[in-house]
Structures are given as C-alpha cells and as structure tokens.
Motif scaffolding. Structure first.
Motif, mmCIF file in Angstrom:
data_model
loop_
_atom_site.group_PDB
_atom_site.id
_atom_site.type_symbol
_atom_site.label_atom_id
_atom_site.label_comp_id
_atom_site.label_asym_id
_atom_site.label_seq_id
_atom_site.Cartn_x
_atom_site.Cartn_y
_atom_site.Cartn_z
ATOM 1 N N ASN A 87 -55.289 71.688 48.376
ATOM 2 C CA ASN A 87 -54.998 73.092 48.669
ATOM 3 C C ASN A 87 -56.022 74.067 48.094
ATOM 4 O OD1 ASN A 87 -53.950 72.375 46.124
ATOM 5 N ND2 ASN A 87 -52.363 73.933 46.225
ATOM 6 N N LEU A 88 -57.163 74.122 48.750
ATOM 7 C CA LEU A 88 -58.139 75.170 48.462
ATOM 8 C C LEU A 88 -57.567 76.528 48.850
ATOM 9 C CD1 LEU A 88 -61.257 73.322 49.881
ATOM 10 C CD2 LEU A 88 -60.788 73.776 47.461
ATOM 11 N N ALA A 89 -56.668 76.535 49.815
ATOM 12 C CA ALA A 89 -55.905 77.708 50.243
ATOM 13 C C ALA A 89 -54.428 77.398 49.971
ATOM 14 C CB ALA A 89 -56.153 77.981 51.730
ATOM 15 N N PRO A 90 -53.553 78.404 50.047
ATOM 16 C CA PRO A 90 -52.139 78.152 49.753
ATOM 17 C C PRO A 90 -51.496 77.112 50.667
ATOM 18 C CG PRO A 90 -52.591 80.505 49.753
ATOM 19 C CD PRO A 90 -53.832 79.827 50.273
ATOM 20 N N VAL A 91 -50.608 76.309 50.059
ATOM 21 C CA VAL A 91 -49.744 75.386 50.797
ATOM 22 C C VAL A 91 -48.307 75.755 50.448
ATOM 23 C CG1 VAL A 91 -48.932 72.999 50.981
ATOM 24 C CG2 VAL A 91 -51.383 73.485 50.967
ATOM 25 N N VAL A 92 -47.517 75.999 51.494
ATOM 26 C CA VAL A 92 -46.098 76.309 51.331
ATOM 27 C C VAL A 92 -45.311 75.191 51.992
ATOM 28 C CG1 VAL A 92 -44.229 77.915 51.894
ATOM 29 C CG2 VAL A 92 -46.500 78.802 51.302
ATOM 30 N N ILE A 93 -44.421 74.580 51.221
ATOM 31 C CA ILE A 93 -43.538 73.526 51.713
ATOM 32 C C ILE A 93 -42.117 74.028 51.495
ATOM 33 C CG2 ILE A 93 -42.829 71.122 51.481
ATOM 34 C CD1 ILE A 93 -45.620 70.574 50.238
ATOM 35 N N GLU A 94 -41.415 74.320 52.579
ATOM 36 C CA GLU A 94 -40.068 74.883 52.478
ATOM 37 C C GLU A 94 -39.040 73.822 52.102
ATOM 38 O OE1 GLU A 94 -39.055 77.205 55.935
ATOM 39 O OE2 GLU A 94 -40.738 78.593 55.633
ATOM 40 N N ASN A 95 -37.765 74.221 52.037
ATOM 41 C CA ASN A 95 -36.655 73.358 51.627
ATOM 42 C C ASN A 95 -36.485 72.140 52.526
ATOM 43 O OD1 ASN A 95 -36.043 75.391 49.743
ATOM 44 N ND2 ASN A 95 -34.594 76.366 51.127
ATOM 45 N N HIS A 96 -36.032 71.036 51.925
ATOM 46 C CA HIS A 96 -35.629 69.822 52.630
ATOM 47 C C HIS A 96 -36.736 69.240 53.497
ATOM 48 C CE1 HIS A 96 -31.577 70.553 51.186
ATOM 49 N NE2 HIS A 96 -31.698 71.793 51.611
ATOM 50 N N VAL A 97 -37.949 69.254 52.991
ATOM 51 C CA VAL A 97 -39.101 68.672 53.695
ATOM 52 C C VAL A 97 -39.446 67.348 53.033
ATOM 53 C CG1 VAL A 97 -41.594 68.929 54.094
ATOM 54 C CG2 VAL A 97 -40.061 70.860 54.508
ATOM 55 N N CYS A 98 -39.808 66.370 53.859
ATOM 56 C CA CYS A 98 -40.304 65.085 53.351
ATOM 57 C C CYS A 98 -41.781 64.963 53.707
ATOM 58 C CB CYS A 98 -39.521 63.934 53.961
ATOM 59 S SG CYS A 98 -40.116 62.318 53.401
ATOM 60 N N VAL A 99 -42.616 64.880 52.681
ATOM 61 C CA VAL A 99 -44.046 64.600 52.833
ATOM 62 C C VAL A 99 -44.210 63.155 52.360
ATOM 63 C CG1 VAL A 99 -46.372 65.207 52.078
ATOM 64 C CG2 VAL A 99 -44.671 67.019 52.434
ATOM 65 N N SER A 100 -44.365 62.236 53.294
ATOM 66 C CA SER A 100 -44.320 60.800 52.981
ATOM 67 C C SER A 100 -45.598 60.278 52.331
ATOM 68 C CB SER A 100 -44.019 60.007 54.252
ATOM 69 O OG SER A 100 -42.697 60.217 54.668
ATOM 70 N N GLN A 101 -45.601 58.958 52.079
ATOM 71 C CA GLN A 101 -46.676 58.279 51.369
ATOM 72 C C GLN A 101 -48.012 58.448 52.085
ATOM 73 O OE1 GLN A 101 -43.850 57.031 52.544
ATOM 74 N NE2 GLN A 101 -42.999 55.467 51.208
ATOM 75 N N GLY A 102 -49.027 58.768 51.291
ATOM 76 C CA GLY A 102 -50.389 58.809 51.809
ATOM 77 C C GLY A 102 -50.709 59.974 52.725
ATOM 78 N N VAL A 103 -49.841 60.965 52.814
ATOM 79 C CA VAL A 103 -50.111 62.138 53.650
ATOM 80 C C VAL A 103 -51.251 62.946 53.039
ATOM 81 C CG1 VAL A 103 -49.166 64.395 54.336
ATOM 82 C CG2 VAL A 103 -47.819 62.314 54.668
ATOM 83 N N TYR A 104 -52.097 63.503 53.894
ATOM 84 C CA TYR A 104 -53.199 64.366 53.451
ATOM 85 C C TYR A 104 -52.999 65.746 54.051
ATOM 86 C CZ TYR A 104 -58.007 66.044 52.732
ATOM 87 O OH TYR A 104 -59.114 66.779 52.367
ATOM 88 N N LEU A 105 -52.793 66.743 53.182
ATOM 89 C CA LEU A 105 -52.700 68.141 53.592
ATOM 90 C C LEU A 105 -54.024 68.797 53.232
ATOM 91 C CD1 LEU A 105 -49.104 69.039 52.309
ATOM 92 C CD2 LEU A 105 -49.778 68.110 54.539
ATOM 93 N N CYS A 106 -54.825 69.120 54.241
ATOM 94 C CA CYS A 106 -56.199 69.586 54.052
ATOM 95 C C CYS A 106 -56.330 71.054 54.444
ATOM 96 C CB CYS A 106 -57.135 68.734 54.901
ATOM 97 S SG CYS A 106 -58.847 69.258 54.830
ATOM 98 N N THR A 107 -56.646 71.914 53.481
ATOM 99 C CA THR A 107 -56.772 73.340 53.759
ATOM 100 C C THR A 107 -58.220 73.802 53.875
ATOM 101 O OG1 THR A 107 -56.726 73.904 51.418
ATOM 102 C CG2 THR A 107 -54.597 73.877 52.577
ATOM 103 N N GLY A 108 -59.167 72.888 53.762
ATOM 104 C CA GLY A 108 -60.576 73.282 53.801
ATOM 105 C C GLY A 108 -61.364 72.539 54.858
ATOM 106 N N ASN A 109 -62.389 73.209 55.336
ATOM 107 C CA ASN A 109 -63.287 72.634 56.322
ATOM 108 C C ASN A 109 -64.655 73.285 56.110
ATOM 109 O OD1 ASN A 109 -64.273 71.186 58.497
ATOM 110 N ND2 ASN A 109 -62.716 71.910 59.928
#
Length: 192
Positions: A87-109
């Motif tokens: 998260n080079l930029a903000p990441v918002v994860i709301e209620n009752h969310v499942c981010v499973s194994q090995g997920v990549y959340l990429c905020t930069g390019n």
C-alpha cells in the motif's frame, strides 16, 4: 526508459524516516512472523504504527504490509497467510471481507511511457462482504464492490461490480452471487 533517471517525484511515503525505519526493522518482521501466530498481537502492532483496524480481525502468519499508516481495516476481516498489502497508496478493507492466502494488493505502478519510469499510485477499496480468493491480484485504483468475489488466482486492474463473481486473467464476470447458495462460492462454469 532510463532507470538511472528514476525519481520518486512528489511521492511521499506518509511517515517520518524514523517511523519507516522502526516499521521496517521492528514492526513488519513481527507482523510477518510465523513464530508469532497470535492475531491480536499483530493487530496491536499495526495499530501502533498507524493502521486503523476494527474488531475481530484475523491476521495469519506471513502477512506483509508496506505502510500500516495507509491501512484501514473494518470489523471481522480475515487476512490469509502470505497476503501482501503493498500500500504505497491507501488500502481500505471494509467489514466482513476475506483476503485469502497469497493475495497481492498492489497500489503502485510505473509510467512505462516516460523515460524516468515515473511512479504512479492509486488506492484500493474492498467493500463489505467481499472475498478475494487465494493467489489473486488486485491492481491500483480498483474498487471491489460489496459482496463481489475474485476467484482463485484471478487478476484485476478494473473495479468489480457488487455481488458478481469474477474469474480469470484478466478477471471477467462469471455470474451473479446469491447469498446462501453454496455453489456461488465455487463456480464451475460461466452461468447467468
């Protein structure tokens, strides 16, 4: 492109150099640790470094967070083993969310069309009751709509509509999600 000309431009990590060093050498290794499998301790460390985290959050071993001060997590969120919140930029994860194994959340390019390979950042917003399945990738600027599912190993650089199941690379809509029907969690083929 000329990587010797690369600069961060006006980008700012959002914390003092001391805070970044403390996170890098102390906080991040503790959150990522497999030797410290206790979620509430990991949550406490993330909060100490500026993350806003709700109640009942489960953080598994191996989770990496680039900048906790740019992380907002709601209530009853699961973050699976080896997930990477870059998260080079903000990441918002709301209620009752499942981010499973090995997920990549990429905020930069990078702007590959510019000689200086300019850094480009954009936030990620994952709305309530969504599931980002194992080994999936979510790109910069994406909003995952309420109740959407990104299936196993899928990749998206586009926002996902609410209550739709997406699969593939690039992720495509598979079918509408209907709460309470088991087959919605394990789509076997494209259906209306």
């Amino acid at each position: 492109m000329r990587l010797d000309k690369y600069t961060l431009g006006s980008y700012n990590p959002g914390a003092s150099y001391l805070q970044q060093l403390l996170w890098y050498f102390l906080g991040s290794p503790l959150v990522k640790s497999h030797w410290l499998p206790i979620s509430f301790v990991k949550v406490g460390i993330l909060r100490l470094f500026g993350a806003k985290i709700g109640n009942g959050v489960r953080i598994k071993p191996g989770v990496r967070v680039k900048f906790p001060w740019r992380l907002i997590v709601g209530n009853y969120v699961w973050i699976g083993e080896d997930a990477w919140i870059d998260n080079l930029a903000p990441v918002v994860i709301e209620n009752h969310v499942c981010v499973s194994q090995g997920v990549y959340l990429c905020t930069g390019n990078h702007d590959w069309n510019q000689p200086d390979f300019k850094l480009i950042t954009a936030p990620i917003h994952i709305e309530e009751s969504s599931w980002i399945a194992a080994k999936s990738v979510v790109g910069p600027g994406v909003t995952v709509g309420k109740g959407a599912i990104l299936a196993l190993g899928s990749v998206t650089g586009q926002s996902l509509e609410p209550m739709i199941i997406y699969a593939g690379n690039p992720a495509q809509p598979v079918k509408k999600r209907r709460i309470g029907q088991t087959e919605d969690f394990f789509p076997s083929s494209v259906q209306e």
